[in-house]
Design an enzyme around this catalytic site. Structure first.
Site: not given
Lengths: 388, 310
Positions: B97-98, B247, B159, B18, B209, B43
């Protein structure tokens, strides 16, 4: 995604969860028609349909004892700006009404199903304290909320429903009805990828029936791709126009009340940037996550959205480039600023891939950017800008 | 040492052909990660940049001794991909994956939680042990080998923390983004326990958070079990209740999960909670120096820290 009460009740009806008879209308005339021709009887309830709770207290729910009153209340409520503890002080304009048959209430209960994040399992909660704010019950008398954790491989089991129905004090035939109700309700929750199903109140009528008098349902946005019927319930009138506009550009924007607009990549960093604006003496005007692919168009669209809010006095751009190259973002910022004639101060902090090149570009542009060298420096520059 | 990923990592990329999968495979290989195989059903037998592609994860375990997987498949198929990796005998699964439906993740989480497998994510940037292996989508070059463990629910804010740690002259043992969804494989407590047991980790940065109670649970764990210094930050103090802040997991619901609440609980547990997200690095350095002064060890920071100049 949130839906209206009447939509929730349509779904419940499909899953054999008993709800009052009723229908949605958009005017006083339609309200009378449905009350007279479809519902009959001599008592009706007129309920404002907005995506917020506390409607009764705000004057959005009225009991009508004649067809004239149905017309009167419906005409009053439609178009009114309904303010509740959940809408915020600006309120929501009522555009739809639910007209329902009147119910003889004998007793009220609370039923809720949602995800228990700490357990990573769904939980059904019941309480005898129905009809009032459940947050209040949870805070003041938590022992009055009884929970049953649902095992994901098994789903809700009959013994769990029996237990909860006994806890609520049901006996005999009514206990059987309550068990059936709870099982059916869990089925709705699971089959529709709901994130919340709340029946407050569940009522026992004087005739002995068990009915969901109110219905609040929220759905998992991530599952909407496989829930076409439910996705169609989305009511854009209930959403902020700017937020809807932003979503067209794949921008995740939430409007707030402050004076400093911000444009950030990543939700966590966006929240942290809002927090630092506050610490710097400003108030964040928005949450804006431009996502992983911040390019020229993204920046331009982001500016457009931020600047449509007249309260914005300064903009803070905070991009941490990983895959995103900062020099490209910088060029996007320069182009968009020129093209859109942005004339409020812009503090730019670009970090990560090609950050140095980006700073050179910004500094060499003829534009008046405040180029920040760190997160801290960005905050200080915002403070300075706001003072001027 | 480090946690989760290192020189022994033999990585299989699920969804290697992908656009995301292929881009990040190249990035990970460039960083030095041992990418031993890819999986794209149908594949099998072909190659991507010299990396053999198989139809199933099981084949990569048998033929290439894959022990770690990273998942880039679309949200509708990602839950299935996690279960496939887990049942094939993969030990560490990192799901980038989101947008995976919560109901899928409830089933997956509960079905693998008692198995000998660690799931990180979904909706996460992955894990990196600088100089050893990068299994994720983070920019490798901002990291530096060192002794600080970083764990965070967010991507770019991780980061930011990494950069601040490097700016004060420290580095990372491992940096882990655990993901922003309501249901994630590894919670703060799981990762902090690993850092606490890792001899090369001297201090921990935890970035939470709003939403949920995972930070509170971690605070209780830290109070009881962790002697290494922990610096914490909670994003979203200015977030309004009832709104999902990007999120899926970042939402204050029913008055629960506010930043103020979480910060208070964390402070009580002895965590150095910073008010400003710009103070993460400097606070970690100070906490570490304090500990080292007490035990008479020389500071790990080689670079002298000066206050930021323009």
């Amino acid at each position: 995604m949130k839906i209206h009460e009447y939509q929730g009740k349509e779904i419940l009806r499909k899953f054999n969860v008993p709800v009052p008879r009723g229908g949605v209308v958009f005017s006083g005339e339609e309200a009378v028609k449905i009350a007279k021709e479809e519902l009959g009887g001599d008592i009706w309830v007129v309920k404002a349909q907005i995506h917020a709770g506390g409607r009764g207290k705000g004057g959005g729910v009225k009991v009508a004892k004649s067809l004239h009153e149905v017309w009167e209340f419906a005409s009053q409520i439609i178009g009114m700006n309904l303010v509740t503890h959940q809408t915020g002080p600006e309120g929501n304009v009522v555009k739809r009404l639910l007209i329902e048959e009147g119910i003889n209430i004998d007793n009220e209960f609370y039923i809720g199903i949602t995800l228990d994040r700490a357990q990573s399992k769904n939980v059904m909660m019941v309480s005898t304290e129905g009809g009032i704010e459940i947050e209040k019950v949870a805070a003041e008398t938590p022992e009055k909320i009884i929970k049953e954790i649902i095992e994901p491989e098994l789903g809700m089991q009959p013994y769990q429903a029996r237990k909860l129905a006994f806890v609520l004090g049901f006996e005999g035939d009514q206990h059987k009805k309550a068990v059936k109700f709870l099982m059916a309700l869990y089925n709705v929750y699971e089959k529709t990828d709901a994130s919340l199903v709340e029946i407050n109140p569940l009522v026992v009528t004087k005739e002995g029936d068990i009915i969901a008098l109110d219905a609040k349902m929220n759905f998992d946005d991530n599952a909407l791709y496989r829930l076409k019927d439910i996705a169609e319930y989305r009511d854009l009138d209930e959403e902020d126009a700017l937020e809807v506009e932003a979503s067209k550009y794949n921008l995740n924007y939430i409007k707030l009340d402050g004076n400093v607009g911000c444009m950030v990549n990543g939700a966590g960093l966006a929240m942290a940037t809002m927090d630092i604006i506050k610490l710097a003496g400003g108030e964040p005007a928005n949450f804006l996550d431009v996502g992983g692919g911040a390019d020229k168009d993204t920046v331009a669209n982001g500016f457009k959205i931020i600047l449509s809010d007249a309260n914005v006095k300064a903009i803070l751009i905070n991009i941490f480039g990983g895959i995103v190259r900062c020099d490209r973002v910088a060029q996007g910022v320069i182009d968009a600023t020129k093209w859109m004639h942005v004339n409020i101060p812009i503090v730019v902090r670009l970090e990560g891939t090609n950050a140095k090149e980006a700073r050179v570009l910004l500094n060499e542009s003829e534009l008046n950017f405040e180029v920040a060298s760190s997160f801290k420096d960005a905050a200080e520059k915002v403070t300075a800008v706001l003072k001027n | 040492m480090s946690i989760l990923v290192d020189k022994k990592t033999r990585l299989v990329v699920q969804g290697i052909t992908g656009s995301e999968g292929s881009f990040h495979t190249i990035q990970m290989v460039e960083y030095g990660t041992k990418v031993v195989a890819g999986v794209t059903p149908g594949k099998g037998g072909t190659k991507f940049e010299g990396i053999p592609i198989y139809n199933t994860v099981e084949e990569t375990v048998i033929n290439q001794k894959a022990n770690t997987s990273i998942i880039f498949v679309p949200p509708a198929f990602a839950a299935d991909a996690i279960l496939e990796a887990s049942n094939a005998g993969i030990k560490v699964i990192i799901c980038v994956t989101e947008g995976i439906p919560t109901s899928d993740m409830i089933k997956v989480y509960n079905s693998i939680k008692n198995k000998e497998v660690v799931l990180v994510g979904p909706n996460c940037p992955g894990a990196i042990s600088p100089g050893k292996a990068k299994v994720g989508i983070m920019p490798g070059f901002i990291h530096k080998k060192g002794t600080i463990g970083i764990v965070s629910r967010s991507g770019t804010l991780t980061y930011e923390a990494v950069k601040q740690i490097v700016d004060v002259g420290l580095g990372q043992s491992t940096a882990v983004g655990i993901g922003g969804d309501p249901i994630i494989g590894s919670k703060f407590t799981d990762i902090i326990k690993m850092f606490s047991e890792d001899p090369d980790t001297e201090g921990v940065v935890m970035i939470g958070e709003i939403g949920g109670t995972a930070e509170e649970e971690a605070a209780a764990f830290i109070k009881k079990n962790v002697s290494k210094p922990v610096v914490g930050f909670i994003a979203g103090r200015t977030a309004p209740p009832g709104r999902r802040m990007g999120h899926a997991g970042a939402i204050i619901a029913g008055g629960k999960g506010t930043a103020v609440e979480k910060m208070a609980v964390m402070k009580k547990a002895g965590i150095k909670v910073v008010e400003s997200p710009a103070d993460i690095g400097i606070t970690m350095l100070k906490s570490l120096e304090k500990v080292q002064k007490k035990s008479g060890i020389k500071t790990a920071s080689k670079k002298k820290v000066t206050t930021k100049k323009k």
